[in-house]
Design a protein around this motif. Sequence first.
Motif, PDB file in Angstrom:
ATOM      1  N   LEU A 199       6.556  -0.226  -7.746  1.00 54.11           N
ATOM      2  CA  LEU A 199       5.344  -0.557  -6.741  1.00 54.11           C
ATOM      3  C   LEU A 199       5.027   0.836  -6.351  1.00 54.11           C
ATOM      4  CD1 LEU A 199       4.262  -2.569  -4.810  1.00 54.11           C
ATOM      5  CD2 LEU A 199       5.999  -2.153  -3.217  1.00 54.11           C
ATOM      6  N   ASN A 251       3.187   2.989  -9.160  1.00 51.62           N
ATOM      7  CA  ASN A 251       1.857   2.329  -9.409  1.00 51.62           C
ATOM      8  C   ASN A 251       0.785   2.682  -8.282  1.00 51.62           C
ATOM      9  OD1 ASN A 251       1.465   0.989 -12.027  1.00 51.62           O
ATOM     10  ND2 ASN A 251       3.170  -0.147 -11.135  1.00 51.62           N
ATOM     11  N   LEU A 252       1.263   2.397  -7.016  1.00 58.13           N
ATOM     12  CA  LEU A 252       0.491   2.827  -6.005  1.00 58.13           C
ATOM     13  C   LEU A 252       0.097   4.317  -5.766  1.00 58.13           C
ATOM     14  CD1 LEU A 252       1.892   0.836  -2.920  1.00 58.13           C
ATOM     15  CD2 LEU A 252      -0.087   0.392  -4.189  1.00 58.13           C
ATOM     16  N   SER A 270       1.222  -5.633 -11.751  1.00 58.95           N
ATOM     17  CA  SER A 270       2.561  -5.521 -11.592  1.00 58.95           C
ATOM     18  C   SER A 270       3.062  -5.415  -9.938  1.00 58.95           C
ATOM     19  CB  SER A 270       3.208  -3.981 -11.901  1.00 58.95           C
ATOM     20  OG  SER A 270       2.982  -3.958 -13.451  1.00 58.95           O
ATOM     21  N   ILE A 271       1.908  -4.793  -9.303  1.00 58.65           N
ATOM     22  CA  ILE A 271       2.182  -4.982  -7.919  1.00 58.65           C
ATOM     23  C   ILE A 271       2.215  -6.354  -7.202  1.00 58.65           C
ATOM     24  CG2 ILE A 271       1.225  -4.233  -5.398  1.00 58.65           C
ATOM     25  CD1 ILE A 271       0.388  -1.780  -7.033  1.00 58.65           C
ATOM     26  N   TRP A 328      -0.081  -8.466   0.134  1.00 61.57           N
ATOM     27  CA  TRP A 328      -0.751  -7.451   0.185  1.00 61.57           C
ATOM     28  C   TRP A 328      -2.182  -7.271   0.096  1.00 61.57           C
ATOM     29  CZ3 TRP A 328      -2.703  -4.942  -4.644  1.00 61.57           C
ATOM     30  CH2 TRP A 328      -2.936  -5.841  -5.741  1.00 61.57           C
ATOM     31  N   VAL A 358       1.062  -3.283   1.516  1.00 62.22           N
ATOM     32  CA  VAL A 358       1.938  -4.343   0.948  1.00 62.22           C
ATOM     33  C   VAL A 358       3.092  -4.462   1.912  1.00 62.22           C
ATOM     34  CG1 VAL A 358       3.341  -4.469  -1.016  1.00 62.22           C
ATOM     35  CG2 VAL A 358       1.359  -3.104  -1.350  1.00 62.22           C
TER      36      VAL A 358
END
Length: 150
Positions: A53, A56-57, A116-117, A128, A141
């Motif tokens: 998480l 990726n962010l 994925s998130i 989110w 999120v």
Amino acid sequence: MTAAEQKIFTANAVVNGILNLKLQKMEMAQTEYEFNIHIPEQLKIQGTDLGVLLGNLLDNAIEACQEFQGEKKIRLLIEYQNSGVVIHCENPCNEDTETLQTKKKDKTNHGFGMGSIAQIVKKYDGFWEYQMKSGLFKVTVNLWEKSEMI
């Protein structure tokens, strides 16, 4: 980074490791950062999920900053509240658009980050939201700890 070079942002080893890894990329991209992290050392959220998480962010934020002409600064807030984790990330961006498609040429191997998130958010009964407006991308999120680690 060697252990001596790593910064301590939090006692949570997974989050601290991801932040240090991404900090190297931010420095290479000449991007400033502001991290405000308030979470316990242990969470009932799998470390791999938290790593995917945050990774990726932050990768998305770094990529947006690399393309941005102007002040490049990523702000990240992570707080623990009521058996849940709130993550808020914001960064400058070039476009006002609602599509979050990868700009990389190799679409077969890229463009899975937001999916994925979404999967991780669902796994932890969270939610989110994101907003892209006036040259600023913001994503929040919320994840809820499970009574047992998954």
